[in-house]
Design a protein around this motif. Structure first.
Motif, short mmCIF file in Angstrom:
data_model
loop_
_atom_site.label_atom_id
_atom_site.label_comp_id
_atom_site.label_asym_id
_atom_site.label_seq_id
_atom_site.Cartn_x
_atom_site.Cartn_y
_atom_site.Cartn_z
N GLN A 91 1.12 -1.41 -0.36
CA GLN A 91 -0.16 0.10 -0.05
C GLN A 91 0.46 1.03 0.18
N ALA A 92 2.20 1.56 0.76
CA ALA A 92 2.51 2.09 1.09
C ALA A 92 3.39 2.58 -0.59
N GLY A 93 3.73 1.35 -1.48
CA GLY A 93 4.13 1.33 -2.81
C GLY A 93 3.52 2.00 -3.72
N LEU A 94 2.45 1.43 -3.18
CA LEU A 94 1.04 2.27 -4.05
C LEU A 94 0.95 3.56 -4.26
N TYR A 95 1.05 4.51 -3.40
CA TYR A 95 0.67 5.49 -2.88
C TYR A 95 2.00 6.09 -3.32
N ALA A 120 -0.91 7.72 -20.69
CA ALA A 120 -0.33 6.61 -20.25
C ALA A 120 -0.12 6.77 -18.70
N ASP A 121 1.00 7.94 -18.69
CA ASP A 121 0.92 8.48 -16.89
C ASP A 121 0.64 8.60 -15.87
N LEU A 122 -1.20 9.34 -16.28
CA LEU A 122 -2.65 9.28 -15.90
C LEU A 122 -3.71 7.76 -15.73
N LEU A 123 -3.11 7.01 -16.70
CA LEU A 123 -3.76 5.83 -16.25
C LEU A 123 -3.02 4.94 -15.43
N LEU A 124 -1.76 5.45 -15.36
CA LEU A 124 -0.92 4.74 -14.36
C LEU A 124 -1.70 5.80 -12.61
N ALA A 125 -1.38 6.55 -13.18
CA ALA A 125 -1.50 6.95 -11.53
C ALA A 125 -2.86 7.00 -11.61
N GLY A 126 -3.99 6.85 -11.88
CA GLY A 126 -5.34 6.28 -11.57
C GLY A 126 -5.58 4.96 -10.95
N MET A 127 -4.79 4.16 -11.51
CA MET A 127 -4.49 2.43 -11.17
C MET A 127 -4.28 2.36 -9.98
N ALA A 128 -3.00 3.48 -9.63
CA ALA A 128 -2.51 3.52 -8.67
C ALA A 128 -3.02 3.92 -7.30
N ILE A 129 -3.70 4.64 -7.93
CA ILE A 129 -4.27 5.47 -6.55
C ILE A 129 -6.02 4.59 -5.83
N VAL A 130 -6.50 3.24 -7.39
CA VAL A 130 -7.06 3.11 -7.13
C VAL A 130 -6.85 1.91 -5.88
N ALA A 131 -5.51 1.32 -6.81
CA ALA A 131 -5.24 0.16 -6.23
C ALA A 131 -4.55 -0.08 -4.56
N ALA A 132 -4.01 1.43 -4.11
CA ALA A 132 -4.10 1.35 -2.93
C ALA A 132 -4.94 1.62 -2.21
N GLY A 136 -5.94 -1.30 0.58
CA GLY A 136 -6.63 -0.75 1.68
C GLY A 136 -7.26 -1.31 2.88
N LYS A 137 -8.60 -1.73 2.23
CA LYS A 137 -10.00 -2.10 2.35
C LYS A 137 -9.76 -3.92 2.83
N MET A 138 -8.68 -4.63 0.95
CA MET A 138 -8.61 -5.69 2.32
C MET A 138 -7.57 -5.68 2.95
N ARG A 139 -7.01 -5.01 3.13
CA ARG A 139 -6.15 -5.31 4.29
C ARG A 139 -7.20 -4.85 6.03
N ALA A 140 -7.61 -4.29 5.66
CA ALA A 140 -8.71 -3.89 6.76
C ALA A 140 -9.85 -5.16 7.61
N MET A 141 -10.15 -5.71 6.34
CA MET A 141 -10.77 -7.18 5.72
C MET A 141 -9.89 -8.58 7.10
N ARG A 142 -8.76 -7.67 5.91
CA ARG A 142 -7.88 -9.28 6.74
C ARG A 142 -8.08 -9.32 8.10
N VAL A 143 -7.59 -7.77 8.63
CA VAL A 143 -7.33 -7.47 9.92
C VAL A 143 -8.74 -8.53 10.73
N ARG A 144 -9.81 -7.20 10.30
CA ARG A 144 -10.99 -7.69 10.90
C ARG A 144 -11.44 -9.21 11.05
N ASN A 145 -10.70 -10.13 9.88
CA ASN A 145 -11.25 -11.36 9.95
C ASN A 145 -10.82 -12.20 10.99
N ALA A 146 -8.94 -11.61 10.85
CA ALA A 146 -8.34 -12.81 11.46
C ALA A 146 -8.70 -12.85 13.06
#
Length: 146
Positions: A91-95, A120-132, A136-146
């Motif tokens: 997540q830090a790498g994506l941000y 291409a830069d705009l596409l990658l920037a958009g992909m980076a922020i959405v993936a970040a 974060g949501k996936m990590r929160a779900m893993r912590v909540r389910n653990a």
């Protein structure tokens, strides 16, 4: 024969699992594309620092920062590739990748390494922020389910 959804039978667990798999696939694709772009730009910066320094020196605004940027930018890109490679720091790498791509927008077009198209830069920037955000949501779900 009627489908299960037509009969009123729903499988929310299956839909949730499919959603999680698709989210993880999107995160993995975005991370891979960003890692390839950053690795290419870092290798290019390490192999030809003189060219980058010469290009920076052409512009009055960047001339005073040329010595620092010649090594700082490729090292930062290499560090971001390492952050993207590790699961705990993805997540830090994506941000960071989003920030690095935003930084390349303020550089003159002739200084950019890698894919020089703004689209291409705009596409990658958009992909980076959405993936970040998704990471974060996936990590929160893993912590909540653990």
């Amino acid at each position: 024969m009627r489908k299960f959804s037509e009969a009123g039978i729903h499988f929310p667990a299956a839909n949730r699992l499919r959603s999680l798999v698709l989210r993880q696939l999107y995160i993995d694709i975005a991370t891979g594309l960003l890692a390839v772009r950053l690795a290419y730009a870092a290798v290019t910066g390490f192999l030809a620092p003189g060219i980058f320094h010469m290009r920076l020196s052409r512009y009055d605004t960047w001339r005073m920062f040329a010595d620092e940027l010649v090594l700082t930018v490729p090292f930062t890109q290499a560090a971001l590739v390492l952050l993207l490679a590790l699961a705990r720091t993805k997540q830090a790498g994506l941000y960071g990748s989003f920030a690095m791509i935003c930084f390349t927008f303020i550089l003159p077009r002739s200084l950019r390494n890698g894919w020089n198209t703004p689209a291409a830069d705009l596409l990658l920037a958009g992909m980076a922020i959405v993936a970040a955000v998704l990471e974060g949501k996936m990590r929160a779900m893993r912590v909540r389910n653990a």
